[in-house]
Write an enzyme that holds these catalytic residues in place. Sequence first.
Site, PDB file in Angstrom:
ATOM      1  N   LYS A 168     -72.308  98.713 -27.521  1.00 27.98           N
ATOM      2  CA  LYS A 168     -71.978  97.321 -27.256  1.00 27.98           C
ATOM      3  C   LYS A 168     -71.823  97.206 -25.736  1.00 27.98           C
ATOM      4  O   LYS A 168     -71.201  98.080 -25.123  1.00 27.98           O
ATOM      5  CB  LYS A 168     -70.655  97.007 -27.974  1.00 27.98           C
ATOM      6  CG  LYS A 168     -69.983  95.717 -27.590  1.00 27.98           C
ATOM      7  CD  LYS A 168     -68.809  95.482 -28.538  1.00 27.98           C
ATOM      8  CE  LYS A 168     -67.919  94.364 -28.011  1.00 27.98           C
ATOM      9  NZ  LYS A 168     -67.498  93.454 -29.076  1.00 27.98           N
ATOM     10  N   GLU A 171     -69.379  90.726 -38.082  1.00 28.22           N
ATOM     11  CA  GLU A 171     -68.246  91.481 -37.528  1.00 28.22           C
ATOM     12  C   GLU A 171     -66.965  90.681 -37.725  1.00 28.22           C
ATOM     13  O   GLU A 171     -66.868  89.537 -37.273  1.00 28.22           O
ATOM     14  CB  GLU A 171     -68.486  91.741 -36.031  1.00 28.22           C
ATOM     15  CG  GLU A 171     -67.306  92.406 -35.342  1.00 28.22           C
ATOM     16  CD  GLU A 171     -67.529  92.625 -33.850  1.00 28.22           C
ATOM     17  OE1 GLU A 171     -68.703  92.653 -33.402  1.00 28.22           O
ATOM     18  OE2 GLU A 171     -66.524  92.746 -33.124  1.00 28.22           O
ATOM     19  N   ARG A 206     -58.176  91.074 -35.105  1.00 26.56           N
ATOM     20  CA  ARG A 206     -57.314  90.306 -34.190  1.00 26.56           C
ATOM     21  C   ARG A 206     -56.437  89.336 -34.937  1.00 26.56           C
ATOM     22  O   ARG A 206     -55.744  88.517 -34.328  1.00 26.56           O
ATOM     23  CB  ARG A 206     -58.169  89.514 -33.197  1.00 26.56           C
ATOM     24  CG  ARG A 206     -59.028  90.378 -32.320  1.00 26.56           C
ATOM     25  CD  ARG A 206     -59.748  89.559 -31.282  1.00 26.56           C
ATOM     26  NE  ARG A 206     -60.849  90.306 -30.720  1.00 26.56           N
ATOM     27  CZ  ARG A 206     -61.744  89.811 -29.897  1.00 26.56           C
ATOM     28  NH1 ARG A 206     -61.668  88.546 -29.507  1.00 26.56           N
ATOM     29  NH2 ARG A 206     -62.720  90.567 -29.438  1.00 26.56           N
ATOM     30  N   THR A 250     -63.208  94.953 -32.718  1.00 27.08           N
ATOM     31  CA  THR A 250     -61.992  95.151 -31.914  1.00 27.08           C
ATOM     32  C   THR A 250     -61.216  96.380 -32.392  1.00 27.08           C
ATOM     33  O   THR A 250     -59.978  96.383 -32.425  1.00 27.08           O
ATOM     34  CB  THR A 250     -61.083  93.897 -31.936  1.00 27.08           C
ATOM     35  OG1 THR A 250     -61.882  92.707 -31.939  1.00 27.08           O
ATOM     36  CG2 THR A 250     -60.188  93.838 -30.710  1.00 27.08           C
TER      37      THR A 250
HETATM   38  C1  3PG Z   1     -66.154  90.422 -28.976  1.00 20.02           C
HETATM   39  O1  3PG Z   1     -65.130  90.862 -29.449  1.00 20.02           O
HETATM   40  O2  3PG Z   1     -67.254  90.952 -29.147  1.00 20.02           O
HETATM   41  C2  3PG Z   1     -66.069  89.263 -28.116  1.00 20.02           C
HETATM   42  O3  3PG Z   1     -64.787  88.818 -27.946  1.00 20.02           O
HETATM   43  C3  3PG Z   1     -66.920  88.139 -28.546  1.00 20.02           C
HETATM   44  O4  3PG Z   1     -67.047  87.405 -27.424  1.00 20.02           O
HETATM   45  P1  3PG Z   1     -67.270  85.843 -27.448  1.00 20.02           P
HETATM   46  O5  3PG Z   1     -66.132  85.249 -28.209  1.00 20.02           O
HETATM   47  O6  3PG Z   1     -67.279  85.459 -25.999  1.00 20.02           O
HETATM   48  O7  3PG Z   1     -68.600  85.578 -28.113  1.00 20.02           O
END
Ligand code: 3PG
Length: 216
Positions: free
Chosen positions: A131, A43, A47, A71
């Site tokens: 999710k 993924e 961002r 995101t």
């Molecule tokens: C996401 O976008 O799925 C999360 O921000 C990932 O979370 P993490 O950085 O705490 O693993």
Amino acid sequence: MLNSTLRSLLAKAPVIPVIAIEDRAHALPLAQLLVECGLPLIEITLRTPVAFAAIEEIAKHVPHVAVAAGTVRTADQLKSARNAGARLAISPGWTSDLAAAATGLSYPWLPGVATPTEIMQAMNEGADTFKLFPAKTLGGVETLRAYFGPFPTIKFCPTGGITEPEVPNYLALENVACVGGSWLAPPALLNAQDFDGIRAIAQRTLAAAKTALANR
Ligand code: 3PG
């Protein structure tokens, strides 16, 4: 939403690296390394300014990787992700605009949920795979275990706050399709181009994940 396509994409690997690419030059070596380690679903979060370019490059040059856009918060982003070659879109939540865009394009979309009400609303729209975000803050393994009672047919991909040692605890649960997180390619290692360090984490995590799944 294409539930069956979504589930078969998520079945590619029990863990999904969640990656914020800051430097476009890291995209290809990282994707190659992760697929070599046995992680063919990654993924790339929207961002950073180079996220779409990174998705496009990976989709074009690393064909054995299924790249997801993460995101994704708007229908326009979902459309751009698809145009860039992402095989699916992942969102931290659910909106009717995103659901309509995914359905209209027949495009696999993994929406985020947090509460039973959100799960029930999304189920009414035909979704069966979510999710769970932010998984740790929501109660992690205990919450997923509790959700299995009322929602036994629903599969989750918990992400948010999950650390490497916790992965087997999540994958021991029948309603967990896979686990996602940034621990697999931490920004500090990525920015230092410590690809050996990332490889070690990926190999260790995958071995632990396979053991957890075999013991289910
Ligand atoms: C996401 O976008 O799925 C999360 O921000 C990932 O979370 P993490 O950085 O705490 O693993």
